[in-house]
Design an enzyme around this catalytic site. Structure first.
Site, PDB file in Angstrom:
ATOM      1  N   LYS A 126     -15.990  -1.124   3.759  1.00 29.39           N
ATOM      2  CA  LYS A 126     -16.502   0.253   3.734  1.00 29.39           C
ATOM      3  C   LYS A 126     -17.971   0.345   4.152  1.00 29.39           C
ATOM      4  O   LYS A 126     -18.388   1.358   4.713  1.00 29.39           O
ATOM      5  CB  LYS A 126     -16.302   0.872   2.347  1.00 29.39           C
ATOM      6  CG  LYS A 126     -14.839   1.129   2.003  1.00 29.39           C
ATOM      7  CD  LYS A 126     -14.697   1.869   0.687  1.00 29.39           C
ATOM      8  CE  LYS A 126     -13.238   2.126   0.355  1.00 29.39           C
ATOM      9  NZ  LYS A 126     -13.065   2.939  -0.879  1.00 29.39           N
ATOM     10  N   THR A 170     -10.766   0.182   3.656  1.00 32.18           N
ATOM     11  CA  THR A 170     -10.824  -0.207   2.251  1.00 32.18           C
ATOM     12  C   THR A 170     -11.567  -1.524   2.112  1.00 32.18           C
ATOM     13  O   THR A 170     -12.112  -2.062   3.089  1.00 32.18           O
ATOM     14  CB  THR A 170      -9.394  -0.284   1.663  1.00 32.18           C
ATOM     15  OG1 THR A 170      -9.480  -0.443   0.243  1.00 32.18           O
ATOM     16  CG2 THR A 170      -8.586  -1.424   2.257  1.00 32.18           C
ATOM     17  N   ASP A 178     -13.262   9.564   0.120  1.00 31.14           N
ATOM     18  CA  ASP A 178     -13.130   9.229  -1.310  1.00 31.14           C
ATOM     19  C   ASP A 178     -13.877  10.259  -2.152  1.00 31.14           C
ATOM     20  O   ASP A 178     -13.470  10.570  -3.276  1.00 31.14           O
ATOM     21  CB  ASP A 178     -13.690   7.835  -1.595  1.00 31.14           C
ATOM     22  CG  ASP A 178     -12.752   6.724  -1.155  1.00 31.14           C
ATOM     23  OD1 ASP A 178     -11.540   6.974  -1.035  1.00 31.14           O
ATOM     24  OD2 ASP A 178     -13.245   5.598  -0.928  1.00 31.14           O
ATOM     25  N   SER A 217      -0.346   4.035   1.101  1.00 32.95           N
ATOM     26  CA  SER A 217      -0.921   4.899   2.132  1.00 32.95           C
ATOM     27  C   SER A 217       0.073   5.286   3.230  1.00 32.95           C
ATOM     28  O   SER A 217       0.120   6.453   3.630  1.00 32.95           O
ATOM     29  CB  SER A 217      -2.162   4.236   2.742  1.00 32.95           C
ATOM     30  OG  SER A 217      -3.200   4.178   1.782  1.00 32.95           O
ATOM     31  N   SER A 267       0.844  -1.191   0.000  1.00 36.19           N
ATOM     32  CA  SER A 267       0.000   0.000   0.000  1.00 36.19           C
ATOM     33  C   SER A 267       0.879   1.240   0.000  1.00 36.19           C
ATOM     34  O   SER A 267       1.911   1.292   0.679  1.00 36.19           O
ATOM     35  CB  SER A 267      -0.904   0.012   1.240  1.00 36.19           C
ATOM     36  OG  SER A 267      -1.573   1.244   1.357  1.00 36.19           O
ATOM     37  N   GLY A 270     -18.738   0.065  -4.642  1.00 38.85           N
ATOM     38  CA  GLY A 270     -18.710   1.200  -3.742  1.00 38.85           C
ATOM     39  C   GLY A 270     -18.052   2.431  -4.331  1.00 38.85           C
ATOM     40  O   GLY A 270     -18.541   3.562  -4.146  1.00 38.85           O
ATOM     41  N   ALA A 271     -16.959   2.241  -5.063  1.00 37.14           N
ATOM     42  CA  ALA A 271     -16.281   3.384  -5.677  1.00 37.14           C
ATOM     43  C   ALA A 271     -17.172   4.042  -6.714  1.00 37.14           C
ATOM     44  O   ALA A 271     -17.171   5.268  -6.875  1.00 37.14           O
ATOM     45  CB  ALA A 271     -14.970   2.934  -6.314  1.00 37.14           C
ATOM     46  N   TYR A 302      -4.189   3.348  -9.866  1.00 35.43           N
ATOM     47  CA  TYR A 302      -2.936   4.107  -9.854  1.00 35.43           C
ATOM     48  C   TYR A 302      -1.703   3.228 -10.028  1.00 35.43           C
ATOM     49  O   TYR A 302      -0.577   3.727 -10.045  1.00 35.43           O
ATOM     50  CB  TYR A 302      -2.813   4.944  -8.569  1.00 35.43           C
ATOM     51  CG  TYR A 302      -3.001   4.171  -7.280  1.00 35.43           C
ATOM     52  CD1 TYR A 302      -1.933   3.513  -6.675  1.00 35.43           C
ATOM     53  CD2 TYR A 302      -4.247   4.106  -6.679  1.00 35.43           C
ATOM     54  CE1 TYR A 302      -2.107   2.804  -5.508  1.00 35.43           C
ATOM     55  CE2 TYR A 302      -4.428   3.401  -5.503  1.00 35.43           C
ATOM     56  CZ  TYR A 302      -3.352   2.757  -4.914  1.00 35.43           C
ATOM     57  OH  TYR A 302      -3.529   2.054  -3.751  1.00 35.43           O
ATOM     58  N   GLY A 315     -18.582   0.118 -13.804  1.00 37.99           N
ATOM     59  CA  GLY A 315     -18.592  -0.567 -12.522  1.00 37.99           C
ATOM     60  C   GLY A 315     -19.696  -0.050 -11.628  1.00 37.99           C
ATOM     61  O   GLY A 315     -20.095   1.119 -11.713  1.00 37.99           O
TER      62      GLY A 315
END
Length: 406
Positions: A57, A53, A94, A16, A14, A121-122, A193, A118
């Protein structure tokens, strides 16, 4: 010191922690938890703030005593803060991240038809941002009224947003849609990404359509989460600073040029100077074939060698943050370009032809080095992001490349 982190089931590598290390002085850990561990972690865990994540979520929502208006509207939480009384507050940063990505793009959404690929959730978050900006949104899913089998009805789409994992490392090179189906498309957003340029983004680039990856969104949502963790404002300027820093670390340095122009030597010098891993596509070709390059040419001819070279480049091009020395003829196959470009900055090393060695190089030994150069020079120019003079010392050449990557 505040204890913060990222909650998920399988986190792997990650970015993050590296992002949050530049945002404030709290600790930031990765918390991998199975579903049966979730309740205990949320109610008794010794942490102050966490990002959430996949796949939690929505699962964390019932544990929240209060939700931000955004999290409540979306029914999804990606940021949790443990308040002074021990209760949990849930937010969805987000939303802020994708909004920041759209603003960075400079694209006007009002009145545009946007396809969101899609329905997870995103997708819900992206749709909310786009609708708030005035876009007309259609969600494309694998089933339902609007799906991948009837995309022709949406040929007038102007904005394409990919919220699916299609094309994400390690499954590089796959795209969820063919952009040629959307002649009016004027911007592409991909929440992925890694790689830096997905197959969808590379096609957009080839068609002259502006394309934007998900790294800016990742950093922007982290910045908003950090504000929640610390209850302190952070300048938006930090988003570009951190994104640029990460991009430099993630990008491969790819060296192309004529056989014998010094790619391997320059790669080794750069690896030592920058502390990066160094790879040579010719070395991997020999490993894949189990024999030397001259033997490959003798047994399989140039076509056989080129096929192995593309296989090697496909493997190495997926990597991030490496230095890659390529074979002199890799530019003769156009399919190698996206493999190198997806994560790389390409440098054409230029050296006087009279200084190029030929020993152990089957094609260079043919006695037609100049004609080879004349054929390949336009191809090197087409692949290259930068040209570098390699007629001086290794240090001089390495310095030129380091200055570009600084």
């Amino acid at each position: 010191m505040l204890r913060c982190g990222l909650l998920g089931r399988k986190l792997g590598h990650s970015y993050s922690p590296a992002i949050h290390a530049q945002l404030s002085d709290y600790s930031y850990e990765l918390f991998e938890k199975e579903p049966e561990e979730l309740e205990d972690f949320l109610t008794r865990g010794q942490w102050h703030g966490i990002n959430v994540t996949i796949p939690y979520k929505k699962a964390v929502v019932p544990y929240c005593h209060a939700l931000s208006p955004t999290a409540q509207a979306l029914g999804s939480v990606n940021t949790l803060v443990r308040r002074a009384d021990g209760t949990l507050y849930g937010d969805n940063t987000d939303y802020d991240g994708f909004a920041a990505l759209v603003h960075r793009s400079g694209m006007e959404m009002r009145g545009c038809k946007a396809l969101v690929l899609g329905s997870g959730g995103a997708s819900v978050t992206v749709c909310a941002v786009l609708r708030a900006m005035g876009a007309e949104v259609t969600v494309i899913s694998r089933s339902g009224e609007d799906n991948y089998d009837n995309l022709a009805r949406h040929a007038d789409a102007q904005i394409i947003v990919n919220t699916t994992p299609v094309g994400m490392y390690p499954h590089n090179g796959v795209s969820p849609v063919d952009l040629s189906l959307f002649p009016r498309c004027r911007a592409v957003f991909d929440l992925i990404y890694n790689p830096a340029r997905t197959a969808l983004m590379l096609q957009a680039e080839a068609l002259g359509i502006p394309a934007f990856g998900g790294l800016h969104m990742l950093v922007a949502q982290a910045k908003r989460a950090a504000e929640r963790f610390t209850d302190a404002a952070i300048s938006d300027d930090v988003i570009d600073t951190i994104r640029t820093s990460l991009e430099r670390k993630m990008q491969n340095i790819v060296l192309i040029g004529m056989p014998g122009c010094g790619k391997s030597s320059v790669a080794a010098a750069l690896g030592k100077a920058l502390g990066r891993e160094v790879y040579d596509s010719d070395t991997l070709v020999e490993e894949l074939a189990g024999t030397s390059i001259p033997d490959i040419f003798a047994q399989q001819g140039e076509d056989g060698f080129r096929a192995l070279e593309t296989e090697a480049i496909a493997q190495l091009g997926k990597r991030s943050g490496i230095i890659l020395a390529t074979g002199g003829g890799c530019v003769t196959r156009q399919e190698n370009y996206p493999l190198l470009h997806q994560n790389g900055v390409l440098f054409w090393l230029q050296r006087d032809i009279a200084c190029l060695p030929t020993d152990g190089r089957p094609l260079s030994q043919s006695g037609k080095l100049r004609s080879m150069y004349e054929r390949r020079a336009p191809l090197y120019a087409r692949f290259a992001d930068h040209c570098v003079d390699n007629n001086g010392t290794l240090e001089e050449t390495a310095t030129q490349i380091k200055e570009v990557m600084a």
